[in-house]
Motif scaffolding. Structure first.
Motif, PDB file in Angstrom:
ATOM      1  N   LEU A  86       0.831  -1.213   0.000  1.00  0.00           N
ATOM      2  CA  LEU A  86       0.000   0.000   0.000  1.00  0.00           C
ATOM      3  C   LEU A  86       0.863   1.259   0.000  1.00  0.00           C
ATOM      4  O   LEU A  86       0.623   2.194  -0.766  1.00  0.00           O
ATOM      5  N   ALA A  87       1.860   1.271   0.901  1.00  0.00           N
ATOM      6  CA  ALA A  87       2.739   2.440   1.006  1.00  0.00           C
ATOM      7  C   ALA A  87       3.400   2.707  -0.346  1.00  0.00           C
ATOM      8  O   ALA A  87       3.470   3.849  -0.819  1.00  0.00           O
ATOM      9  N   ASP A  88       3.838   1.639  -0.977  1.00  0.00           N
ATOM     10  CA  ASP A  88       4.525   1.755  -2.257  1.00  0.00           C
ATOM     11  C   ASP A  88       3.570   2.235  -3.362  1.00  0.00           C
ATOM     12  O   ASP A  88       3.926   3.091  -4.179  1.00  0.00           O
ATOM     13  N   SER A  89       2.347   1.692  -3.360  1.00  0.00           N
ATOM     14  CA  SER A  89       1.391   2.074  -4.411  1.00  0.00           C
ATOM     15  C   SER A  89       1.021   3.551  -4.305  1.00  0.00           C
ATOM     16  O   SER A  89       0.932   4.249  -5.322  1.00  0.00           O
ATOM     17  N   VAL A  90       0.807   4.034  -3.060  1.00  0.00           N
ATOM     18  CA  VAL A  90       0.449   5.449  -2.892  1.00  0.00           C
ATOM     19  C   VAL A  90       1.608   6.329  -3.379  1.00  0.00           C
ATOM     20  O   VAL A  90       1.416   7.329  -4.072  1.00  0.00           O
ATOM     21  N   ASN A  91       2.828   5.909  -3.049  1.00  0.00           N
ATOM     22  CA  ASN A  91       4.013   6.662  -3.469  1.00  0.00           C
ATOM     23  C   ASN A  91       4.160   6.676  -4.993  1.00  0.00           C
ATOM     24  O   ASN A  91       4.376   7.719  -5.606  1.00  0.00           O
ATOM     25  N   THR A  92       4.023   5.497  -5.595  1.00  0.00           N
ATOM     26  CA  THR A  92       4.149   5.390  -7.066  1.00  0.00           C
ATOM     27  C   THR A  92       3.101   6.261  -7.738  1.00  0.00           C
ATOM     28  O   THR A  92       3.377   6.963  -8.705  1.00  0.00           O
ATOM     29  N   TRP A  93       1.880   6.219  -7.189  1.00  0.00           N
ATOM     30  CA  TRP A  93       0.786   6.994  -7.779  1.00  0.00           C
ATOM     31  C   TRP A  93       1.082   8.490  -7.661  1.00  0.00           C
ATOM     32  O   TRP A  93       1.003   9.227  -8.628  1.00  0.00           O
ATOM     33  N   ASN A  94       1.491   8.921  -6.456  1.00  0.00           N
ATOM     34  CA  ASN A  94       1.684  10.359  -6.254  1.00  0.00           C
ATOM     35  C   ASN A  94       2.874  10.894  -7.047  1.00  0.00           C
ATOM     36  O   ASN A  94       2.844  12.011  -7.533  1.00  0.00           O
ATOM     37  N   LYS A  95       3.891  10.067  -7.180  1.00  0.00           N
ATOM     38  CA  LYS A  95       5.075  10.515  -7.943  1.00  0.00           C
ATOM     39  C   LYS A  95       4.892  10.286  -9.438  1.00  0.00           C
ATOM     40  O   LYS A  95       5.781  10.595 -10.228  1.00  0.00           O
TER      41      LYS A  95
END
Ligand code: SF4
Length: 677
Positions: free
Chosen positions: A377-386
């Motif tokens: 989840l942490a990674d997906s939110v980061n990938t999405w925001n960046k």
């Protein structure tokens, strides 16, 4: 004899199916399609095959699939060597999957004198995990809040002693998601061979059946999930020689859904609540008394609420502005502040630390799984925001009911699925066969649009018309004099209701009305309800939240009715016989061009020198229109009319493309005035 078995031996006029089924009507188009599918598998080619309604396409691909899967092994000294092949068959709808698994494949299994196994592969979360059931039982008091949940857990324990395959569809009751999530098989919460119940595991038994099957039936969602997982060298399905993708007109949209990102506020809240819910004092961190982890989970809850609230406020501000492009799309990286990834990451580390202190491997597994989920989840939110994945379009969806917390989705999807499908499907699988009743567009019946959207450059293609006599069985009614739905929207709606009444009267119900938006469906529903009640006609509306299959069942049972449907009723719905005699299409099914993914696709076409309307909007609307038209005639005995209320079908030049794409039928023009005379 069985070595020489041919398609004709099974499907021909004196074939094995005809000998078994008295009502079986052999059709030349079916044999032609079966031959084409058989050749594509043998020659390791890709094939696009459009087969009109009534061709009998499921047998037309199942028979060559069975022959290829049971082909005797030969060295091929004087010809090509042969060996049995593994074939995957993928469908979009459950109803087609059921037809294959419950009717067509059992029939072939009983008439074809060759042994073959065919299994339905389901996603892992469909199976109960025996180990998780046991461990959930031990922790029930700290996990569940109400008696109903505890009762269901007890019912699951009794069911597990009787069930055949341990899959959710075998349950006789509707299990609550919160209960099923605690007991279902989950890749990140599985001990594999180290599991004490591995030997009896439902999921691994099912997996072994899939691995040994010659024919594997799946849905498109599972098929594309498997394709996406293969990037990380993981897979759900074993390797296969050919895939037959039925209902292939849905490929672009299903592929886009599964090759992108989707993180919802509900998902994040749900996972955090399972770890620790301070309101109910329940969760994984409660039973071990992990106070620090509980505190960090509360911090995460607060951070998640703040983050999704900020995203929602941004979404509201953006979508309330008038003008093009204010649709929730995020065109630049890091427009929003992401403080969620860091706290989720911190909680993941704490969870892993707790896991490392637990000796019992079965208990440790729950924490390891929670750690993995938090990291993803942490990674997906980061990938999405960046916006870290290139060639994607990123956007936000959101809504709020009353005073409840806003529901927010962070979405990303490839603008063009073509390159991915080319690399990961067409270049990997020897033979990909795509079939549907509607893949071609225009009077030259071209497949160019379909090919370009899925990135297919090399394939053979074939088109087989329907054996139905549309000229005798179907009328296309064009209502002249209707207001333009774009320029005179209000007037169009008013007239639309009157015309629906007019044509529903003619067939005494027995009618579908296919809308392109919920707002128009609701408007019609409100306006039609008293009128229908006066005439004792039933109303089944998708706006009432009834499941699609239930609406169809009720309509078949009582067709003195009008069914109002949107998107999902345009395709995959089969109502043969007298029940459905009238399909009313208020508006031509153009997609709304400001939806972020569609907007990005149209921009991409324009940037590369194309014409977004002619190259995308029009052909995709024509395919949907053909699907809608196709609901009417399902057997040789069916008859009826399709009524088009949208005047653009004859006032605009492109209207001709819609008409030309239909099978030849009687076209009747009626004036809108007639209804008021
Ligand atoms: S092997 Fe995995 S899925 Fe099967 S029972 Fe054990 S933990 Fe559950």
């Amino acid at each position: 004899m069985t070595d020489l078995l041919t398609i004709n031996d099974i499907l021909g006029p004196d074939g094995l199916i005809a000998a078994r089924l008295k009502s079986y009507e052999q059709r030349p188009q079916q044999i032609e399609m079966a031959e084409a599918v058989g050749q594509a598998i043998q020659k390791r080619q890709h094939l696009i095959i459009e087969a009109g309604t009534g061709v009998g396409k499921s047998f037309a691909y199942l028979v060559p699939a069975v022959l290829a899967a049971t082909e005797p092994e030969s060295e091929g000294l004087s010809s090509e060597p042969t060996r049995p092949k593994r074939i995957v068959i993928s469908t979009h709808t459950i109803s087609l999957q059921e037809q294959l698994m419950q009717k067509d494949i059992p029939l072939l299994n009983s008439v074809v004198p060759r042994e073959f196994t065919a299994v339905l592969a389901k996603g892992r979360s469909n199976y109960l995990s025996l180990r998780r059931l046991a461990s959930t039982g031990e922790r029930a008091a700290s996990l569940f809040t109400d008696d109903n949940e505890i009762d269901q857990l007890r019912d699951l324990r009794s069911w597990v002693r009787e069930t055949g395959d341990g899959s959710k569809s075998d349950l006789m009751f509707d299990v609550l998601p919160v209960v099923w999530d605690e007991v279902s098989s989950d890749s990140s919460n599985c001990m594999g061979r180290n599991c004490p119940t591995y030997k009896d595991c439902f999921y691994y038994r099912a997996r072994s059946r899939v691995e040994h099957a010659q024919i594997i039936v799946v849905n498109h969602a599972l098929f594309f999930s498997d394709l996406a997982l293969r990037r990380a060298n993981v897979s759900i399905l074993p390797d296969y020689d050919a895939v037959i993708l039925d209902e292939a007109h849905t490929l672009e949209s299903v592929a886009a859904d599964h090759l992108g990102i989707s993180v919802t506020s509900g998902q994040v809240r749900y996972i955090l609540n399972r770890l620790f819910n301070d309101r109910t004092n329940k969760g994984l961190f409660v039973s071990g008394g992990h106070k620090q982890a509980q505190k960090e989970t509360i911090e995460c809850h607060i951070a998640a609420d703040d983050f999704f609230d900020e995203v929602y406020q941004w979404y509201l501000a953006q979508t309330s502005k008038s003008g093009k492009g204010n649709n929730g799309r995020i065109r630049q990286a890091e427009v929003l502040r992401n403080h969620l990834t860091a706290v989720l990451g911190k909680l993941a580390v704490t969870t892993r630390r707790i896991a490392s202190t637990i000796e019992d491997p079965t208990k440790r597994q729950d924490f390891t799984a929670a750690h993995n989920r938090l990291e993803v989840l942490a990674d997906s939110v980061n990938t999405w925001n960046k916006q870290a994945l290139s060639e994607m379009v990123y956007w936000v969806e959101g809504y709020q009911r009353g005073r409840s917390q806003p529901r927010v989705s962070l979405r990303a999807a490839p603008v063009d699925v073509g390159p991915t499908l080319r690399e990961e499907l067409f270049q990997q699988v020897p033979s990909v066969i795509m079939t549907s009743a509607t893949l071609a567009v225009g009077n030259n019946q071209s497949f160019d649009f379909f090919r370009s959207r899925i990135g297919l450059t090399q394939s053979t293609a074939q088109q087989l018309g329907s054996p139905f006599d549309y000229e005798k069985q179907a009328r296309l009614v064009l209502v002249k004099g209707m207001p333009d739905p774009q320029k005179q929207a209000e007037e169009f709606r008013r007239h639309m209701v009157e015309q629906i009444k007019r044509y529903v009267d003619q067939t005494d119900g027995h009618a579908f009305v296919l809308f392109t938006s919920y707002s128009m469906l609701r408007f019609a529903q409100q306006a039609l309800t008293p009128w229908l009640a006066d005439r004792q006609l039933a109303l089944y509306s998708q706006g009432d939240g009834i499941p699609r299959s239930e609406m169809i069942r009720r309509f078949k049972e009582n067709p003195f009715a009008v069914l109002l449907g949107t998107e999902s009723f345009w395709h995959g719905v089969d109502v043969p016989g007298d029940a459905l005699q009238n399909v009313i299409i208020p508006k031509l099914p153009f997609s709304v061009p400001d939806q972020p993914l569609l907007e990005a696709r149209l921009e991409r076409i324009e940037e590369s020198g194309g014409n977004p309307f002619a190259d995308y909007s029009l052909p995709s609307a024509v395919i949907r229109f053909r699907q809608g038209f196709g609901r009417l005639i399902r057997t040789q005995q069916d008859y009826g009319m399709v009524v088009v209320l949208d005047p653009r079908v004859y006032t605009r030049r492109y209207g001709r493309v819609f008409i030309d794409s239909l099978p030849t039928c009687q076209i009747i023009e009626e004036s809108v005035q007639q209804s008021f005379e």
